[in-house]
Design an enzyme around this catalytic site. Structure first.
Site, PDB file in Angstrom:
ATOM      1  N   LYS A  60      52.592  14.086   7.882  1.00 27.45           N
ATOM      2  CA  LYS A  60      53.127  12.949   7.122  1.00 27.45           C
ATOM      3  C   LYS A  60      53.638  13.461   5.776  1.00 27.45           C
ATOM      4  O   LYS A  60      52.905  14.101   5.014  1.00 27.45           O
ATOM      5  CB  LYS A  60      51.993  11.944   6.918  1.00 27.45           C
ATOM      6  CG  LYS A  60      52.430  10.507   7.054  1.00 27.45           C
ATOM      7  CD  LYS A  60      51.193   9.626   7.072  1.00 27.45           C
ATOM      8  CE  LYS A  60      51.564   8.178   6.917  1.00 27.45           C
ATOM      9  NZ  LYS A  60      50.392   7.375   6.579  1.00 27.45           N
TER      10      LYS A  60
HETATM   11  C1  E4P Z   1      50.360   4.135   7.243  1.00 28.48           C
HETATM   12  O1  E4P Z   1      51.034   5.030   7.673  1.00 28.48           O
HETATM   13  C2  E4P Z   1      50.379   3.741   5.826  1.00 28.48           C
HETATM   14  O2  E4P Z   1      49.898   4.762   5.017  1.00 28.48           O
HETATM   15  C3  E4P Z   1      49.597   2.466   5.650  1.00 28.48           C
HETATM   16  O3  E4P Z   1      50.014   1.539   6.644  1.00 28.48           O
HETATM   17  C4  E4P Z   1      49.713   1.855   4.274  1.00 28.48           C
HETATM   18  O4  E4P Z   1      49.079   0.606   4.280  1.00 28.48           O
HETATM   19  P1  E4P Z   1      48.705  -0.178   2.936  1.00 28.48           P
HETATM   20  O5  E4P Z   1      49.970  -0.605   2.266  1.00 28.48           O
HETATM   21  O6  E4P Z   1      47.902  -1.348   3.404  1.00 28.48           O
HETATM   22  O7  E4P Z   1      47.919   0.764   2.079  1.00 28.48           O
END
Ligand code: E4P
Length: 214
Positions: free
Chosen positions: A83
């Site tokens: 990521k």
């Molecule tokens: C997933 O890949 C993201 O990091 C996550 O969905 C972020 O979610 P949030 O905005 O609730 O922290």
């Protein structure tokens, strides 16, 4: 539509997986920090439980360091997806890792042009954060519609991975729009299964069954 679970909690992952709801997992540094265990142990446990793409995020912000970190993460398990944040150095790292055959999930995407850039750089997944956009009174799901159109227009291989999901309606709208993947918190997965009429109907059936046994 693929369902990923958006958590680093192994109990939640096991529970959702036992119901067939886990095609992959997304983590981020905040989700990992909640678990209070070493990063690599958590990622290895997830890889042992789920046979699908497991996103693990780099914490470097400079291309060379991101590439090295990404290579290290990819070596943990064949299902690791690296990521990478949607910043210019991140695009350099995405291009380099993708050219080595390492899949990248470009994260922290908030506009359709950022998504287009990420797809062009060679991302396997692009993660738009719908909930965080909604929090700013900006329509998160509009971004999904735009991304699906753009990726289809040009036949990009990148998958639209709807992230920052806060409620079942986000998943429903993403499915109607043809998004490839939704990464969903465990609490939202549970809400998606429930309906008051199901509970009421089941209670009535069980009560009638009990009466018929007398
Ligand atoms: C997933 O890949 C993201 O990091 C996550 O969905 C972020 O979610 P949030 O905005 O609730 O922290």
């Amino acid at each position: 539509m693929k369902f990923f679970i958006d958590t680093a909690n192994i109990d939640e992952i096991k529970e959702a997986n036992s119901m067939g709801m886990v095609d992959g997992v997304t983590t981020n540094p905040s989700l990992i920090a909640k678990e209070g265990r070493p990063f690599e142990d958590i990622i290895k446990d997830i890889c042992a439980e789920v046979d699908g793409p497991i996103s693990a995020e780099v914490i470097s912000t400079e291309a060379k360091a991101m590439i090295a970190e990404g290579q290290k993460l990819a070596a943990i398990h064949e299902n690791i997806v690296v990521k990478i944040p949607m910043i210019p150095d991140g695009m350099k790292a995405t291009r380099a890792l993708a050219s080595e055959g390492i899949p990248v999930n470009v994260t922290l995407v908030f506009s359709p042009l950022q998504a287009l850039v990420a797809a062009k750089a060679g991302a396997a997944f692009v993660s738009p954060f719908v909930g965080r956009l909604d929090d700013l009174a900006s329509e998160g799901m509009l971004l999904i519609e735009q991304m699906v159109t753009i990726f289809n227009n040009y036949g990009f291989d990148a998958e639209v991975l709807v992230a920052s999901i806060r409620n079942p309606l986000h998943v429903l709208e993403a499915a109607m729009m043809g998004a490839d993947v939704a990464t969903i918190p465990f609490g939202v997965i549970k809400k998606m299964m429930s309906h008051p009429l199901t509970d009421k109907g089941l209670a009535a059936f069980l009560a009638d069954h009990a009466k018929s046994q007398k």
